[in-house]
Design an enzyme around this catalytic site. Structure first.
Site, PDB file in Angstrom:
ATOM      1  N   TYR A 130       0.317  -2.848   1.698  1.00 21.20           N
ATOM      2  CA  TYR A 130       1.618  -3.020   2.365  1.00 21.20           C
ATOM      3  C   TYR A 130       1.594  -4.034   3.515  1.00 21.20           C
ATOM      4  CZ  TYR A 130       0.536   1.210   5.380  1.00 21.20           C
ATOM      5  OH  TYR A 130       0.003   2.143   6.212  1.00 21.20           O
ATOM      6  N   GLU A 131       2.750  -4.394   3.973  1.00 18.48           N
ATOM      7  CA  GLU A 131       2.921  -5.487   4.955  1.00 18.48           C
ATOM      8  C   GLU A 131       2.358  -6.802   4.435  1.00 18.48           C
ATOM      9  OE1 GLU A 131       4.836  -4.765   7.195  1.00 18.48           O
ATOM     10  OE2 GLU A 131       4.637  -2.591   7.305  1.00 18.48           O
TER      11      GLU A 131
END
Lengths: 591, 591
Positions: free
Chosen positions: A434-435
């Protein structure tokens, strides 16, 4: 059940012995005296080890449940969240004008490591709020700041970030969520967002969603994306909470880990939203949040490795199995503890030498952020911009590997859920994704950050390494650091030159080596951190410290890293120099 | 849901183009004509892809449950097990006299890859039976063979291996399970065993447990361990099933993966057991099973990587995200497929080049087993004994990494359970642990196998590599293989020399590098496999094959491995040469 001991002494070492924060000219740093940070870290350490850590396994086992649109968090989370709020931890590095404590971000990072290490899934609720608040702080109107920030800084209201849709993750230009302008200046938001961490729960009285969407008629692709504030409950003019807005949780995902965090499908049906920042400049506003979040995710990789390592050490000292080949170490027992075996030590040293340098790397990065934000230092800004993908990508790849190593020390007991070692790896796995998945981080580093401002920042980094080596080449005790650091840095520069020369002709020649470059650069950064920590340790020893064992341990751990981890750069260089051909040789249907 | 396509063409390539099995003089190999193996593999492929693969996710989601001593397996497992039995797959390489089909083990291995790849947890039920039956075959009396083998070969009865106890895993000398001799020649078994895969279930009418236990009064430690046959139901003199024996399932473990397999705590309370092999020679008898099991576990690492890779390729071709930097590839679509991006290809090529060479490595290993067992070839026996820890340790470490890479290609969709990519990594994780954790494999390799028979077998391996390089150094098209293989093999020999020289003074100098040596050796083995596969491909192309694309793909994939994976040996060598000091520097309390 695994335990967690807050690494306050280690944090103090980096803050004071290495970074010497209280002597820095950055505004606010003079407050960070050793006694003050010790008190803050001790207090946070108590909360994380005594309250949050015991809830980590609970969160994993119970997970979150959705019933009739209501998400139930695991037992104990709400009470713990109240305690975190009451302690004022959520606004530690937020401006005083909005109820925060105005501390530099480096202190927030140090405290944050312990929060994440003790309970990653729990800490995400406040972490996302922090990111969303930072975005409003940077891009909001005065009225928006006044409306949202006080309650977000205190986490009375939590926040989220809404980027992903079912058909688009990295490529946000494909986004379909729409924002129709209304007569009152607000927007009507319609669409579906997925993978929204902390997207729905009842631990806060409101949830402030930051949502990327397209205003019809705007530019195509990523240039037509705007950012909106969409509260779960509308907010009345007097600041009180009004009617439910048109956003609802359609499902929560069944995931490999971070079960304690509610990962939601959020459906926006004529939800009332408010433009944050300029129309069609949504990515810029989101990136304020993303850059902060990426460093936070890098920290998750590190803190998961620390927590898993701590338990691996306990088990290796406790579990009796086999005998030391060089002579029995525990003659009264039926066997010696695992820790006598060289391969167990090899694994523990990999973990220890990674965690300690990774911590220094993150805190150094935070100090660059502070220099940039508080002292308006453009060089520091350029450097942290260069380092962000490395912090995110390298520390989460390596951090994950370290949790796998820690789990391995438990043998079969690491594979069953009872001891919690499986959870560390399952939770840490998300941080690579994620990110911005780590491939995207590598692309950002090689495709964008290396050449930014004419390559000025990477040159500054090379100069920093070179200067350190020149200054310390004759310092007794630094031989084991300076030479390997020089060699690794040379590998990295050679790779950079290869990219420049071959990338002109074929961009794939650089992009084929992006992952290797990110890892090389990570190793050089940790090598630099170990060199600085070694220097600080030698200084402490020379000054007659009463804690010589601590500094000797640092030196030995650093020598391990330089001798056994840093040589990875030569492998990465060889891969990079093989160029694009081996990577791109096959047609898509030959796979 | 993930899919599985049986890699029959790839298996045929290794069997016939590379290993040329039907031309081998090993007894039984002349039966392995190309058409015959094709028919067997196609049939097995159909069963695995159509029946077993769809049950893989079911097994993960439902898991096994224990109620009132009865273990329920996931929906569909029993019916599928019946189908496997009916097809005669369980006795493929077992002797005809006990109802098997008498095929060489290499064919069993080729079929086994597909079984494990389609459904690891399911396949373990028959895999453990196979191992237990092999042990009885090697060490049982004629009466024991007659009593147990026919039903085990057909999997009417399944088998288990019972080694671990709560306080001892690797160090079996600490074992507490007792076997008291009875007047009738049987033994009374009492104790608790844990982590017993397939330990209890109702898919077979009996379960034959092979149990390590100590006969009171025997030697201390590992030398006092004996192996016993303990049936779940006693067997009457006429071969019919009698009363329940004193063994029961106390609990099933909650695990990270392989949920479809029942991992049991087994309690032995006055269970009736029968000595298998000689008293106090239990480890020897168990190792018949363990060596076979270790190769089988290496195959699990490989087959998990293959299954995950297949799905990653599908996703990379299907998912539209971003544009090729060198020019749009899918102008009609909103974006290009993931597979255009160099870093995605880098990951897919890592996986592909590992899986294909790993497959060749395992099949070559199986051919050595056949040479040893069927042609009584002592050199082959020594070589496979050397290779066993590499097959187990390296292929499961790397295989696991490859499942993580495949999962990464899915981004967030890889982290949620919906697509099944998380299951591949969670299932593959156990293979690094069971049948001797990989640290134990590395210890076995460096501490025992390298020096076995005066180092004869490792010398034979080096000579094999050297001869290959000499023979092929001037062959057009082999340049990209011969030079890197020579360099990697030289690194490995240098490491071996370092162990010999420094290990004399300090055994820890070798043991500190054991994990690196195992990985180096794995890379050299895969480098050798790629070189052989390249040679075979060049030959096929020269002979005017009608399937040139297949062989060209092989060559390109091999060049990738040689250019981008094999250089890892220099990193491992540098680590090894740093010796024991960095690894052993800290006292236990300094961690």
């Amino acid at each position: 059940m695994p335990s967690y001991t807050a690494p306050t002494k280690e944090l103090q070492f980096v803050l004071h012995d290495v970074l010497k924060v209280s002597k820095s000219a950055v505004p606010g740093y003079s407050d960070l005296e050793r006694d003050f940070t010790a008190a803050v870290l001790e207090e946070a350490g108590k909360l994380t080890s005594e309250v949050l850590a015991p809830l980590n396994v609970v969160g994993d086992q119970e997970g979150c449940t959705l019933e009739n649109g209501v998400v139930r968090v695991p037992t104990g989370f709400k009470e713990a969240f109240d305690q975190v709020r009451e302690g004022g931890w959520t606004g530690l590095d937020m401006p005083e004008e909005f109820g925060g404590q105005g501390m530099p971000s480096i202190l927030g990072t140090a405290v944050g490591e312990m929060f994440s290490g003790a309970n990653q899934a729990f800490t995400m609720y406040q972490g996302l709020t922090h990111g969303a608040a930072s975005s409003i702080l940077a891009h909001g109107t005065e009225q928006q700041k006044a409306t949202y920030l006080p309650n977000m800084v205190s986490c009375e209201w939590t926040g989220t970030m809404n980027l992903t849709e079912p058909h688009c993750g990295t490529d946000l230009g494909l986004m379909r969520t729409k924002a129709e302008p209304q007569d009152d200046g607000s927007y009507n938001i319609t669409g579906q967002k997925i993978f929204i961490s902390a997207g729905e729960h009842e631990m806060s009285s409101n949830i402030i969603h930051l949502v990327l969407a397209k205003i019809p008629g705007g530019p195509d692709g990523i240039k037509g994306v705007s950012l909106f504030i969409v509260p779960k409950f509308n907010i009345n003019d007097d600041g009180t909470i009004g009617a439910r807005n048109g956003v609802s949780c359609g499902a929560i995902e069944k995931k490999m880990g971070i079960h304690g965090n509610s990962t939601c499908v959020l459906n926006y049906d004529d939800a009332k939203g408010f433009l944050l920042g300029d129309a069609h400049k949504g990515m810029r506003a989101m990136f304020t949040m993303m850059n902060e979040a990426r460093i936070g995710v890098g920290m998750q990789g590190l803190s998961a490795a620390e927590a898993a390592y701590q338990n691996a050490v306990l088990y290796a000292n406790d579990r009796l199995q086999g005998r030391d080949v060089t002579g029995v170490k525990n003659p009264e027992g039926p066997a010696d503890p695992l820790i006598v075996h060289p391969d167990i030590r090899r694994s523990l040293m990999d973990q220890k030498s990674f965690v300690e340098a990774g911590r220094a790397f993150i805190l150094w990065g935070s100090s660059l952020l502070d220099q940039s934000h508080r002292a308006d230092d453009k060089d520091a800004d350029g450097l942290i911009s260069l380092m962000t993908p490395v912090i995110k990508g390298f520390l989460t790849d390596e951090g994950y590997d370290m949790t796998v190593k820690a789990q391995q020390i438990y043998g079969g007991h690491g594979y069953i859920e009872e001891h919690g070692m499986s959870q560390f790896t399952r939770d840490a796995r998300i941080a690579m994704i994620y990110e911005g998945a780590n491939g995207v981080q590598a692309l950002d580093l090689v495709g964008r950050k290396l050449a930014a401002d004419g390559g000025k920042h990477v040159m500054a980094f090379f100069a920093m390494v070179k200067d350190f080596c020149s200054e310390n080449k004759d310092v007794e005790g630094m031989e084991a650091f300076v030479e390997p650091l020089k060699a690794a840095s040379k590998d990295l520069q050679t790779a950079g030159m290869f990219f420049m020369q071959s990338g002109m002709k074929d961009p794939n020649a650089a992009l084929s080596g992006s992952n290797d470059f990110m890892h090389m650069m990570g190793h050089v950064c940790l090598g630099l951190m170990w060199s600085r920590m070694a220097k600080a340790s030698l200084e402490a020893l020379a000054s007659g410290t009463s804690d010589a064992a601590f500094y000797e341990t640092k030196l030995a751990t650093g020598r391990y890293y330089m001798a056994r981890r840093l040589p990875a750069t030569s492998m990465h260089l060889a891969r990079i120099q093989s160029g694009a051909e081996p990577v791109m040789a096959l047609a898509a249907d030959q796979f």
